[in-house]
Scaffold this active site. Structure first.
Site, short mmCIF file in Angstrom:
data_model
loop_
_atom_site.label_atom_id
_atom_site.label_comp_id
_atom_site.label_asym_id
_atom_site.label_seq_id
_atom_site.Cartn_x
_atom_site.Cartn_y
_atom_site.Cartn_z
N GLU A 169 -24.19 -14.67 18.14
CA GLU A 169 -23.49 -13.87 19.14
C GLU A 169 -22.30 -14.64 19.71
O GLU A 169 -22.30 -15.87 19.70
CB GLU A 169 -24.44 -13.53 20.30
N ASP A 170 -21.35 -13.91 20.24
CA ASP A 170 -20.24 -14.56 20.93
C ASP A 170 -20.54 -14.73 22.42
O ASP A 170 -20.13 -15.70 23.04
CB ASP A 170 -18.94 -13.77 20.75
N ASP A 179 -24.29 -11.42 28.08
CA ASP A 179 -23.79 -11.04 29.41
C ASP A 179 -24.97 -10.44 30.19
O ASP A 179 -25.80 -11.18 30.71
CB ASP A 179 -22.64 -10.05 29.18
N ARG A 218 -8.57 -10.82 21.09
CA ARG A 218 -9.55 -11.43 20.18
C ARG A 218 -8.93 -12.56 19.36
O ARG A 218 -9.61 -13.47 18.92
CB ARG A 218 -10.09 -10.39 19.19
N PHE A 264 -13.80 -12.02 33.06
CA PHE A 264 -13.59 -11.33 31.79
C PHE A 264 -13.15 -12.36 30.75
O PHE A 264 -11.99 -12.74 30.67
CB PHE A 264 -12.53 -10.23 31.92
C1 PRP Z 1 -20.20 -7.87 23.53
C2 PRP Z 1 -20.74 -9.12 22.90
C3 PRP Z 1 -22.22 -8.91 22.90
C4 PRP Z 1 -22.43 -7.99 24.09
C5 PRP Z 1 -23.06 -8.75 25.19
O1 PRP Z 1 -20.06 -6.90 22.57
O2 PRP Z 1 -20.24 -9.29 21.59
O3 PRP Z 1 -22.67 -8.29 21.71
O4 PRP Z 1 -21.16 -7.51 24.48
O5 PRP Z 1 -23.15 -7.95 26.35
P1 PRP Z 1 -24.52 -7.67 27.07
O6 PRP Z 1 -25.26 -8.96 27.18
O7 PRP Z 1 -24.07 -7.16 28.44
O8 PRP Z 1 -25.24 -6.62 26.32
P2 PRP Z 1 -19.22 -5.55 22.80
O9 PRP Z 1 -20.18 -4.42 23.03
O10 PRP Z 1 -18.16 -5.79 23.82
O11 PRP Z 1 -18.58 -5.29 21.38
P3 PRP Z 1 -17.62 -6.26 20.53
O12 PRP Z 1 -18.46 -7.42 20.06
O13 PRP Z 1 -17.19 -5.37 19.41
O14 PRP Z 1 -16.48 -6.70 21.40
#
Ligand code: PRP
Length: 177
Positions: free
Chosen positions: A99-100, A103, A165, A152
């Site tokens: 994961e990146d 949150d 990105r 953010f």
């Molecule tokens: C982001 C990130 C995680 C998720 C974490 O994805 O890559 O998968 O949010 O958030 P959380 O802990 O609140 O669930 P996003 O839905 O923004 O999609 P992306 O990776 O395509 O930017």
């Protein structure tokens, strides 16, 4: 008047490189003889995944899953959906999620549950960043890069409303009127 986002640096590319290298060492120690399946969560993990796997010098496989909870907005809707599923079987595999950012934790908990039902031999989580101040549900991160503040976060694959990105460093967006 429209607000202009300002970017502030958090971690530069050298710091990111050192952290990805440290994570690669930790993962190598645990998975060298496991032939693991690394599952990147799109889109945000693609840059991290690309750098990480090139530091892992043992057999592994790469998969991606695309999940969505934020849509095109900046706040989580709280509802996680599989937008693009896996092609590789998970049963009996040593699976490491890449994961990146964690949150609220809702995406990760959904994915852990989704994968557990497929009966992997083991299931762990590697996240480049963690924003614990926003957590709504407990998550154990087995391999963690950086803890980040409640901002953010953008860059190195992470977006703000699909922007930034491509930045090679990690920073955060400050919106000013
Ligand atoms: C982001 C990130 C995680 C998720 C974490 O994805 O890559 O998968 O949010 O958030 P959380 O802990 O609140 O669930 P996003 O839905 O923004 O999609 P992306 O990776 O395509 O930017």
């Amino acid at each position: 008047m429209s607000s202009q986002p300002k970017l502030k640096l958090l971690f530069n590319r050298e710091e990111i490189g050192a952290t990805v290298s440290r994570l690669a060492d930790e993962i190598s120690q645990d998975y060298r003889s496991q032939h693991p399946l690394l599952i990147g969560v799109l889109k945000g993990s693609f840059v991290f995944m690309a750098d990480l796997i090139r530091l892992l010098d043992f057999p592994l496989e790469v998969e991606f899953i695309r999940l969505s909870s934020y849509g095109r907005g900046r706040e989580s809707s709280g509802k996680v959906k599989v937008v693009q599923g896996l092609r590789s079987p998970v049963k009996g595999r040593d699976v490491l999620i890449i994961e990146d950012i964690v949150d609220t934790g809702l995406t990760t908990v959904f994915l852990l549950d989704y994968l557990r039902r497929k009966k992997p031999a083991s299931l762990k989580l590697c996240s480049l960043t963690d924003k614990p101040s926003r957590r709504q549900i407990p998550v154990t991160i087995d391999y963690l890069g950086f803890t980040v503040p409640n901002k953010f976060i953008v860059g190195y694959g992470i977006d703000w409303d699909e922007k930034f990105r491509y930045l090679p460093d990690i920073g955060y967006v400050e919106v000013e009127d």
